[in-house]
Design a protein around this motif. Structure first.
Motif, short mmCIF file in Angstrom:
data_model
loop_
_atom_site.label_atom_id
_atom_site.label_comp_id
_atom_site.label_asym_id
_atom_site.label_seq_id
_atom_site.Cartn_x
_atom_site.Cartn_y
_atom_site.Cartn_z
N GLN A 118 0.86 -1.20 0.05
CA GLN A 118 -0.10 -0.08 0.02
C GLN A 118 0.95 1.24 -0.06
N LEU A 119 0.98 1.98 1.24
CA LEU A 119 1.93 3.05 1.33
C LEU A 119 3.38 2.64 1.27
N ASP A 120 4.00 2.97 0.31
CA ASP A 120 5.59 2.73 0.24
C ASP A 120 6.16 4.02 1.13
N GLY A 121 7.26 3.94 1.63
CA GLY A 121 7.79 4.95 2.51
C GLY A 121 7.46 4.95 3.94
N GLY A 122 6.47 4.03 4.33
CA GLY A 122 5.89 4.05 5.54
C GLY A 122 6.94 2.97 6.40
N PRO A 123 6.86 3.02 7.84
CA PRO A 123 7.91 2.18 8.52
C PRO A 123 7.47 0.86 8.26
N ALA A 124 8.63 -0.25 8.53
CA ALA A 124 8.35 -1.62 8.80
C ALA A 124 7.35 -2.02 9.75
N ALA A 125 6.70 -2.80 9.59
CA ALA A 125 5.44 -3.13 10.65
C ALA A 125 5.97 -3.56 11.94
N ILE A 126 7.21 -4.38 11.77
CA ILE A 126 7.60 -4.61 13.40
C ILE A 126 8.16 -3.64 14.14
N ASP A 127 8.60 -2.42 13.30
CA ASP A 127 9.03 -1.26 14.03
C ASP A 127 8.07 -0.57 14.74
N VAL A 128 6.62 -0.47 14.36
CA VAL A 128 5.55 0.24 15.21
C VAL A 128 4.63 -0.66 16.08
N LEU A 129 5.00 -2.26 16.07
CA LEU A 129 4.46 -2.98 17.03
C LEU A 129 4.70 -2.59 18.39
N PRO A 130 6.02 -2.44 18.86
CA PRO A 130 5.95 -2.35 20.31
C PRO A 130 5.27 -1.15 20.84
N ALA A 131 5.17 -0.09 20.21
CA ALA A 131 4.93 1.12 20.78
C ALA A 131 3.20 0.83 20.64
N ILE A 132 2.69 0.23 19.90
CA ILE A 132 0.92 0.10 19.59
C ILE A 132 0.79 -1.03 20.85
N ALA A 133 1.49 -2.15 21.03
CA ALA A 133 1.47 -3.10 22.17
C ALA A 133 1.28 -2.22 23.33
N LYS A 134 2.23 -1.35 23.58
CA LYS A 134 2.39 -0.84 24.80
C LYS A 134 0.97 0.07 25.25
N ALA A 135 0.39 0.69 23.98
CA ALA A 135 -0.76 1.54 24.20
C ALA A 135 -2.09 0.82 24.47
N VAL A 136 -2.10 -0.48 23.48
CA VAL A 136 -3.04 -1.45 23.87
C VAL A 136 -3.21 -2.00 25.34
#
Length: 410
Positions: free
Chosen positions: A269-287
Motif C-alpha cells: 500500500q503506502l511505500d515509504g512507511g515504517p516496517a510493521a515490526i518497528d511500530v508494533l512495540p509502541a502499539i502493544a504498549k498502548a493497547v
C-alpha cells in the motif's frame, strides 16, 4: 499437474514440500506460475522500500539467548479468542488464491487446518465461503472484509459468513485505494479467475478487472461508526486490520474493536512507511492487553514469529510464503510452510528457555538501529531479470501460448 481456466494455468499439485527455508519457494514457484500472477503476489508498491524493510527490520530486534533454563520439549500450542490452536502462525488473508492453485482457498483452508493454524479468507476470494467451510468444518477461521460502498453487498457477505461459521471479521482499513503497484502495471495484471462474491452480486465482474478497479468498488470512507455498525449487524468480533499508529489503535478500541491488527499490507500500500515490526512495540504498549493483537508483514522465519510475539503480538500472520506453498503443493504445501516456521520457532524457544508461547511473549529482546537501502523496485528495467518460460507457466491464447510474458489478458 497444470489445468487451465480460459487459458490461465493453475497448479493442481498436492504434495508436502521439503525445504530448507520458506524463501526458497519463491524461486521454485516461477517455474509453474505465470509472470503476472507471480509479481502480483511477490511485489510491493512504488520502489518497494517498505516491502523490503518489512523483513529487513526484524534485524533491528535481537533475541537474547538464555542458558541453564532446565527446560526441554517446548510447545507452540496457543489460544486466541477462545480458539485452541497448534501454532501462533496464522494464514493472513490474500485475494484470489486461484492464481496459485485450482482449489484456491479451499486448499489453503485444508492446509491451515492440518497444521492447526487459524485461517482467514478475503472478500476477494475465488472460492465461496460455503465451500471453504465444507473443506474443514471444525477449523477456526476469520473473514477479511473489504467494506463496500454498497451496504446491500455488505449485508449479503455478513449473512453468508454467519451461516458458514466464521468466528470474526478483520475490517481492512489500510486499503481504501490500491497502492501504486508498478509490477501489476508492467505485467498488465488483471484478476484471471472469478471472485465468488462478485460473481454472486455483480454477475462475474470480479474477473478481468485490475487491482485498482476492484479497490474502487470498496468504501474509501471508513470511520469508527462503521466498526460499531458491523459489530451490531453481524454479532461477530471485529478486529481492525491495518493499524500502524498508537492514535489509530486508541481510535479503534474506542469504537469497540475486539482486536488490533498491526500490518502495512505486506508493503503493498503506502511505500515509504515504517516496517510493521518497528511500530508494533509502541502499539502493544498502548493497547496494554486490553484487546488481542495480530501482526503480519515480512515474516519469513521462525525467529520473526518469535520476535513479533515477544514485542507484543498474540498471533503472527504469513502471506506470500503460503501462496507459494499452495502453488507448489496444494493443501499439503500450505501445511509444510507453517510446519517449517514452527520447526524454526521451536528451536528459538529451546535456545531461550521458553516452554510455551506465553513464555515467548515475555522473552528478552534487544534493539539496535540500522541503515535502510534505497533500491528501485524489482520490476524496474535495470533490475528485472528474464522470467523463466516453461510449458506449465504460459497463458494460452486461442490455443497457443503467450510467449511474450505469460501475463493475464482477461
Amino acid at each position: 499437474m497444470t489445468v487451465y481456466y480460459k487459458g490461465f494455468p493453475q497448479s493442481d499439485r498436492e504434495e508436502y514440500l521439503h525445504m530448507i527455508n520458506v524463501d526458497e519457494l519463491e524461486q521454485r514457484v516461477k517455474k509453474i506460475m505465470p509472470e503476472g500472477a507471480y509479481y502480483y503476489i511477490a511485489s510491493g508498491s512504488e520502489n518497494e522500500w517498505t516491502w523490503r524493510n518489512n523483513t529487513a527490520a526484524f534485524n533491528h530486534w535481537q533475541i537474547i539467548p538464555r542458558a541453564l533454563t532446565d527446560m526441554e520439549n517446548p510447545s507452540t500450542a496457543t489460544e486466541f479468542m477462545g480458539m485452541k490452536l497448534k501454532t501462533p502462525v496464522m494464514i493472513s488473508p490474500i485475494a484470489c488464491h486461484g492464481i496459485a492453485h485450482t482449489m484456491a482457498e479451499v486448499d489453503t483452508q485444508k492446509g491451515a487446518a492440518a497444521a492447526g493454524a487459524l485461517f482467514a479468507s478475503s472478500t476477494y476470494a475465488n472460492k465461496s465461503v460455503e465451500d471453504i467451510a465444507k473443506a474443514a468444518p471444525d477449523a477456526p477461521r476469520f473473514f477479511q472484509l473489504y467494506l463496500s460502498k454498497d451496504w446491500k453487498f455488505n449485508e449479503m457477505v455478513f449473512d453468508a459468513i454467519k451461516k458458514t461459521g466464521y468466528k470474526g471479521i478483520y475490517l481492512t482499513v489500510d486499503a481504501l485505494v490500491s497502492g501504486y503497484r508498478e509490477a501489476n502495471l508492467r505485467t498488465k495484471f488483471t484478476y484471471p479467475v472469478p471472485l465468488d462474491f462478485f460473481t454472486r452480486y455483480l454477475d462475474g465482474k470480479g474477473e478481468g478487472q485490475s487491482v485498482a478497479q476492484m479497490y474502487a468498488s470498496s468504501a474509501q470512507k471508513i470511520g469508527p461508526e462503521d466498526v460499531r455498525r458491523i459489530k451490531e449487524e453481524t454479532g461477530l468480533p471485529v478486529i481492525v486490520k491495518g493499524v500502524e499508529s498508537v492514535e489509530d489503535a486508541y481510535k479503534a478500541m474506542g469504537a469497540g474493536a475486539d482486536g488490533i491488527y498491526v500490518t502495512n499490507h505486506g508493503g503493498r500500500q503506502l511505500d515509504g512507511g515504517p516496517a510493521a515490526i518497528d511500530v508494533l512495540p509502541a502499539i502493544a504498549k498502548a493497547v496494554n492487553h486490553q484487546v488481542p493483537i495480530i501482526f503480519d508483514s515480512g515474516v519469513r522465519r521462525g525467529s520473526h514469529v518469535f520476535k513479533a510475539l515477544a514485542l507484543g503480538a498474540d498471533m503472527v500472520g504469513i502471506g506470500r510464503p503460503y501462496l507459494y506453498g499452495l502453488a507448489l503443493g496444494g493443501a499439503p504445501g500450505v501445511q509444510s510452510v507453517i510446519d517449517q516456521l514452527d520447526k524454526e520457532l521451536l528451536i528459538d524457544m529451546q535456545l531461550t528457555g521458553c516452554k510455551t508461547i506465553e513464555d515467548v511473549k515475555h522473552a528478552k529482546i534487544a534493539h539496535i538501529n540500522y541503515t535502510a537501502d534505497n533500491l528501485d523496485s524489482i520490476t524496474s528495467p535495470d533490475r528485472m531479470k528474464p522470467y523463466p518460460k516453461t510449458a506449465d507457466n504460459q497463458i494460452k491464447t486461442n490455443g497457443a501460448s503467450d510467449a511474450t510474458s505469460g501475463a493475464s489478458e482477461h
